[in-house]
Every structure is written in structure tokens, then in C-alpha cells.
Design an enzyme around this catalytic site. Structure first.
Site, PDB file in Angstrom:
ATOM      1  N   ASP A 168       0.830  -1.200   0.000  1.00  0.00           N
ATOM      2  CA  ASP A 168       0.000   0.000   0.000  1.00  0.00           C
ATOM      3  C   ASP A 168       0.872   1.260   0.000  1.00  0.00           C
ATOM      4  OD1 ASP A 168      -1.770   2.064   0.409  1.00  0.00           O
ATOM      5  OD2 ASP A 168      -2.428   1.414   2.399  1.00  0.00           O
TER       6      ASP A 168
ATOM      7  N   GLU B  79      30.797  11.144   6.037  1.00  0.00           N
ATOM      8  CA  GLU B  79      31.286  10.976   7.407  1.00  0.00           C
ATOM      9  C   GLU B  79      30.135  11.295   8.365  1.00  0.00           C
ATOM     10  OE1 GLU B  79      34.576  13.661   7.667  1.00  0.00           O
ATOM     11  OE2 GLU B  79      35.920  12.372   6.506  1.00  0.00           O
TER      12      GLU B  79
ATOM     13  N   GLU C 199      27.962  11.740  11.548  1.00  0.00           N
ATOM     14  CA  GLU C 199      28.129  11.870  12.991  1.00  0.00           C
ATOM     15  C   GLU C 199      26.790  11.583  13.676  1.00  0.00           C
ATOM     16  OE1 GLU C 199      31.642  15.285  12.701  1.00  0.00           O
ATOM     17  OE2 GLU C 199      29.573  15.864  13.147  1.00  0.00           O
TER      18      GLU C 199
ATOM     19  N   GLU D 253      33.542  11.885  18.772  1.00  0.00           N
ATOM     20  CA  GLU D 253      33.551  13.204  18.122  1.00  0.00           C
ATOM     21  C   GLU D 253      33.630  14.326  19.153  1.00  0.00           C
ATOM     22  OE1 GLU D 253      33.824  15.303  15.843  1.00  0.00           O
ATOM     23  OE2 GLU D 253      34.212  14.018  14.121  1.00  0.00           O
TER      24      GLU D 253
ATOM     25  N   GLU E 225      31.547   9.039  15.372  1.00  0.00           N
ATOM     26  CA  GLU E 225      31.593   9.015  13.908  1.00  0.00           C
ATOM     27  C   GLU E 225      32.167   7.674  13.466  1.00  0.00           C
ATOM     28  OE1 GLU E 225      33.156  12.522  11.861  1.00  0.00           O
ATOM     29  OE2 GLU E 225      34.435  11.202  10.666  1.00  0.00           O
TER      30      GLU E 225
ATOM     31  N   HIS F  30      30.033  15.466   6.589  1.00  0.00           N
ATOM     32  CA  HIS F  30      30.953  15.903   5.546  1.00  0.00           C
ATOM     33  C   HIS F  30      31.002  14.822   4.473  1.00  0.00           C
ATOM     34  CE1 HIS F  30      32.989  17.851   9.276  1.00  0.00           C
ATOM     35  NE2 HIS F  30      31.969  18.567   8.864  1.00  0.00           N
TER      36      HIS F  30
ATOM     37  N   ARG G  80      38.984  23.885   7.462  1.00  0.00           N
ATOM     38  CA  ARG G  80      37.742  23.221   7.835  1.00  0.00           C
ATOM     39  C   ARG G  80      36.609  24.197   8.133  1.00  0.00           C
ATOM     40  NH1 ARG G  80      38.813  17.659   9.182  1.00  0.00           N
ATOM     41  NH2 ARG G  80      41.037  17.264   8.905  1.00  0.00           N
TER      42      ARG G  80
ATOM     43  N   GLU H 111      35.523  17.834  -0.335  1.00  0.00           N
ATOM     44  CA  GLU H 111      34.703  17.492   0.831  1.00  0.00           C
ATOM     45  C   GLU H 111      33.666  18.591   1.017  1.00  0.00           C
ATOM     46  OE1 GLU H 111      35.894  16.264   5.302  1.00  0.00           O
ATOM     47  OE2 GLU H 111      36.178  18.373   4.823  1.00  0.00           O
TER      48      GLU H 111
ATOM     49  N   ARG I 196      30.922  20.206   3.141  1.00  0.00           N
ATOM     50  CA  ARG I 196      30.820  20.127   4.599  1.00  0.00           C
ATOM     51  C   ARG I 196      29.457  20.533   5.168  1.00  0.00           C
ATOM     52  NH1 ARG I 196      35.463  19.357   7.278  1.00  0.00           N
ATOM     53  NH2 ARG I 196      34.856  20.603   9.100  1.00  0.00           N
TER      54      ARG I 196
END
Length: 470
Positions: A51, A130, A132, A212, A220, A269, A339, A358, A360
Site C-alpha cells: 500500500d 562521514e 556523525e 567526536e 563518527e 561531511h 575546515r 569534501e 561540509r
């Protein structure tokens, strides 16, 4: 595996049940099970009915019949069922037209990969998220007409440093000091390792696990990069595994981006790279060792980031994380090693095969099939239109003065803002019919009515602190 291989695999593992799993529109696994006798090769072609009107964001009641088509490549033995059960991840098909369902997140991811191949830019898009998360010992929440509250707790929470625990042994990470302490401060090493072992049984290659930054059990677990669809499958399997491992130990896991006030939230990330004929396309002689194609990919992601936010950071809670400070990538810039930028170019290795970007700003509340597909489509749009990402920003963004900061674009401040951006900027997602207009309209409508408006209509507990005595 072929369908015949799956049946043999199930028999070798003495399976007595078959569990069919698929993802609803917001991003939560659904399932139903049948006895092993029902697992025939024809199911992999003809499917089984269910359904569709009971699945969030899907069919109306008068067109509710849908089919699941299991993918034999996804078979694994479920480690949490009392009775041996083989699990299969499924696609969704319309029983009348026999066409794949355009609101099925997995099909959208498959179409993104197909579109990439059709324009001959690349044949593989690798993704390495990655995710978390927080491992908690207690969670309570409720909302009624005359009350609203939440309460969460963790034996690791710094707020318990003065609690009578008979005995309280201390070793609770202070706010923003949870990154990499050894046990006994890191009390969840074994739980994360147990999850890794379960992941390995499901053929998921794990690179590392660790505590973390935040207090209260933030962790993580990182998987080795894989092609887009495979990684989306693996991420959903991982969520299932860690939640059930935690339950074994009387704990619970949340992937909410910001469950705790005053400490880091949980991001995801997401490392990305394009390959063709077995060769990496992101390595070159440009900034941070990137190719021109990679810089254009970055340009596409940065240009469309405010619209992507509605899919990669898709909850009202996401924007409690996406605020200045707490290492959140609010500002849309790119940089090598930095970062605090929205896109970072990792510099761990000089190998061309390791060259990647990456992104973020995503968080683990997203539907990974939709989020990975949307980011790929934004990057491909950047390549197709040679979008210039601008100059890199190699300073600490949070230390910039007001004049410098004013020139750096930023992420939306709320889910409502992000949905407005997605409504205004979505042509790049419609290419190749990857996201249909119906799928996008349904997503926007669902998020506005079920989440944005639902939260806006309810008093917030902190409003009583601010305004009760007015």
C-alpha cells in the site's frame, strides 16, 4: 549476486524469512517480511505488492497499489532478528505501467548516475560520507496543547559531573573536548567497534571509528568511498545497524543535527570525486592540486548550495547546526585544508587517486539517495557550464572582519529559506528527468506543511522563559 545466488545465499544461511526494505520520501527505512518459501526468482522481476498511500510523501488512497522490486546485489543477513532473515533493498514500481516510481529516492539516485554517464563527463561518482551521531542513555519528548518538552541524557554528558551516581567516576568530556580522548573518557569504544563488526558482516568497508567533538556520546564511523548508489545503500544499512547495536546495550542513537544546546552538532561531511575509465578526473595542476573540471564542479556546488540545502540539510533542526561558530560551514567558500569553509580539499595524500572535494554543509538527517544525487547534479551543472568557483579562502572564516565576511555568500538561515531557494533554483536537478517536477513539488510541499508550519504553530518552551512575564 543474481536472483539464483540470493536464494542459494539464503539457504546456506538457513534463512526462514525474507525482509524487503525500501526508503520513504523523507528518508526512513520501511519493510515487510515473507516466509522463505515465497522467495522465488520471479519476485526479482514481477515484484510484490504493498500500500503506497501509507508511505510518507507517496501515493493518494485511490492510486495506492505499488510494487517492490528487490535488488539482488543488496542481499545481507539481518543480524538483529531472532530467526534467520535475509534482507533485500528494493526499488518501487507502478503495477499498471510497470515504470519505476519517480518519487522513489533510490530510483532518483540511479537516474543521477545514468545522467552522468549519458553526458560522457564521467562514468563513476564516488561518495564518502562521514556521518556523525549521538549515543544517548535516555530520551523523552512530547508536545500537547498545554505542554511541550524534551529531555535527553547521557552518562558521558558533562552536565552529570555533579550527579550522585554511586559512584560518579568523572571522565565526562567537557563541551567541545570530546575529540579523540581514550577510555575511560571515551566510554563508547566497544559499542562503535561492535557496530563496525556488524558492518563488515554486511560487506561494508569501514576506514575508522572515533569519538567526536561534543560531550554526551557523539561519535563518527567512516566508510570507504563507493559509487553513489552503493554508498547511499550502505549509509542506510549503517544507520540501521548502529541503532540496533545501541538498543542491544540499552542505549539509543540519534542522527538529529543539533540535539544538544551549546555544543557541536552532527554533520555529514561528504567526500566526492569523479572518475572515467578507471582514472581520477579531479587531480590536476590547479589550486590544491585540482583539475579545471574539479574547480568547475566546486563552482556548481557553491552556486546551487542554497537550493541544495533543502535536500542536504532538510530539517528545521539542521539550521540549529548551521549557525556561526561550532565549526559549522555556514559560509560558502572553498579552501585546501581549511575546515571552516563550505568545501574543503583534503590534503592528506599527494596521490591523484586520493584527490577529492569534501562538501561540509550536509548533515545525517538527509535522505542520502536524494542528497548525493542533488550534489552530483549541481557539480555536473558546474562542469557543463564552466562555473567559476571564485578565489579560494585560506583564512579562518570566523576571524574575518565584517567587510571581508560580507563578500562571502552564506547558507540559508532556516529550512523555510532553503525551500524558497530550491523552488527558485531547480533546473539543474530536472536535467535527464533525474528529479521530476512532481518529486520536487512534493518534497517542498511536504517539508513546508509537515515540518516548517508544524513547528511555527507551536509555542517553544524557551518562549515562556523570554515572554511569560510580559
Amino acid at each position: 549476486m543474481t536472483p539464483k545466488d540470493v536464494i542459494k545465499f539464503a539457504a546456506e544461511n538457513k534463512a526462514v524469512m525474507v525482509d524487503f526494505k525500501f526508503l520513504d520520501f523523507p528518508g526512513v527505512w520501511q519493510h515487510f517480511s515473507v516466509p522463505m518459501d515465497e522467495l522465488k526468482e520471479e519476485i526479482f522481476e514481477d515484484g510484490l505488492g504493498f500500500d503506497g498511500s501509507s508511505i510518507r510523501g507517496w501515493q493518494a488512497i485511490h492510486t495506492s497499489d505499488m510494487l517492490i522490486i528487490p535488488d539482488p546485489e543488496t542481499a545481507f543477513m539481518d543480524p538483529f532478528t531472532k530467526f534467520p532473515t535475509v534482507s533485500l533493498i528494493c526499488n518501487i514500481v507502478d503495477p499498471i505501467t510497470k515504470e519505476y516510481y519517480t518519487r522513489d529516492p533510490r530510483y532518483i539516485a540511479q537516474k543521477a548516475e545514468a545522467y552522468m554517464k549519458s553526458i560522457k563527463i564521467a562514468d563513476t561518482a564516488y561518495f564518502g560520507p562521514e556521518p556523525e551521531f549521538f549515543v544517548l542513555d535516555d530520551i523523552r519528548f512530547d508536545q500537547t496543547a498545554n505542554s511541550g518538552y524534551y529531555f535527553l541524557d547521557s552518562k558521558e554528558g558533562i552536565w552529570n559531573s555533579g550527579k550522585e551516581e554511586n559512584p560518579n567516576l568523572g571522565y565526562k568530556p567537557r563541551h567541545k573536548e570530546g575529540y579523540f580522548p581514550v577510555p575511560p573518557t571515551d566510554s563508547l569504544e566497544d559499542l562503535r567497534t561492535e557496530t563496525v563488526l556488524e558492518m563488515q558482516k554486511c560487506n561494508i568497508y569501514v576506514e575508522k571509528q572515533h569519538h567526536e567533538v561534543a560531550t554526551a556520546g557523539q561519535g563518527e564511523i567512516d566508510m570507504r568511498f563507493a559509487p553513489l548508489l552503493k554508498m547511499a545503500d550502505q549509509l542506510i544499512v549503517f544507520k540501521y545497524l548502529i541503532k540496533n547495536v545501541a538498543k542491544r546495550h540499552g542505549k539509543t542513537v540519534t542522527f538529529m543535527p543539533k540535539p544538544i544546546f551549546g555544543d557541536n552538532g552532527s554533520g555529514m561531511h561528504t567526500h566526492q570525486s569523479l572518475w572515467k575509465n578507471g582514472k581520477p578526473l579531479f587531480a590536476g595542476s590547479g589550486y590544491a592540486g585540482l583539475s579545471e573540471l574539479a574547480l568547475h564542479y566546486i563552482g556548481g556546488v557553491l552556486k546551487h548550495a542554497p537550493a541544495l540545502a533543502a535536500i542536504t540539510s532538510p530539517t528545521t533542526n539542521s539550521y540549529k547546526r548551521l549557525t556561526p561558530g561550532f565549526e559549522a560551514p555556514v559560509n560558502l567558500a572553498y579552501s585546501g585544508r581549511n575546515r571552516s569553509a563550505g568545501i574543503r580539499i583534503p590534503m592528506y595524500s599527494a596521490s591523484p587517486k586520493a584527490k577529492r572535494i569534501e562538501v561540509r554543509f550536509p548533515d545525517p538527517s538527509c535522505n542520502p539517495y536524494l542528497a548525493f544525487a542533488a550534489m552530483l547534479m549541481a557539480g555536473l551543472d558546474g562542469i557543463e557550464n564552466k562555473i567559476d568557483p571564485g578565489e579560494p579562502l585560506d583564512k579562518d572564516i570566523y576571524e574575518l572582519g565584517p567587510e571581508e565576511l560580507a563578500s562571502v555568500p552564506s547558507m540559508p538561515a532556516s529550512l523555510e529559506d532553503a525551500l524558497d531557494h530550491l523552488e527558485a533554483d531547480n533546473e539543474f536537478l530536472l536535467k535527464g528527468d533525474v528529479f521530476t517536477q512532481d518529486a520536487l513539488d512534493t518534497w517542498i510541499s511536504y517539508k513546508r506543511t509537515k515540518e516548517v508550519d508544524a513547528l511555527r504553530l507551536r509555542p517553544h518552551p524557551y518562549e515562556f522563559f523570554l515572554y511569560f512575564d510580559i
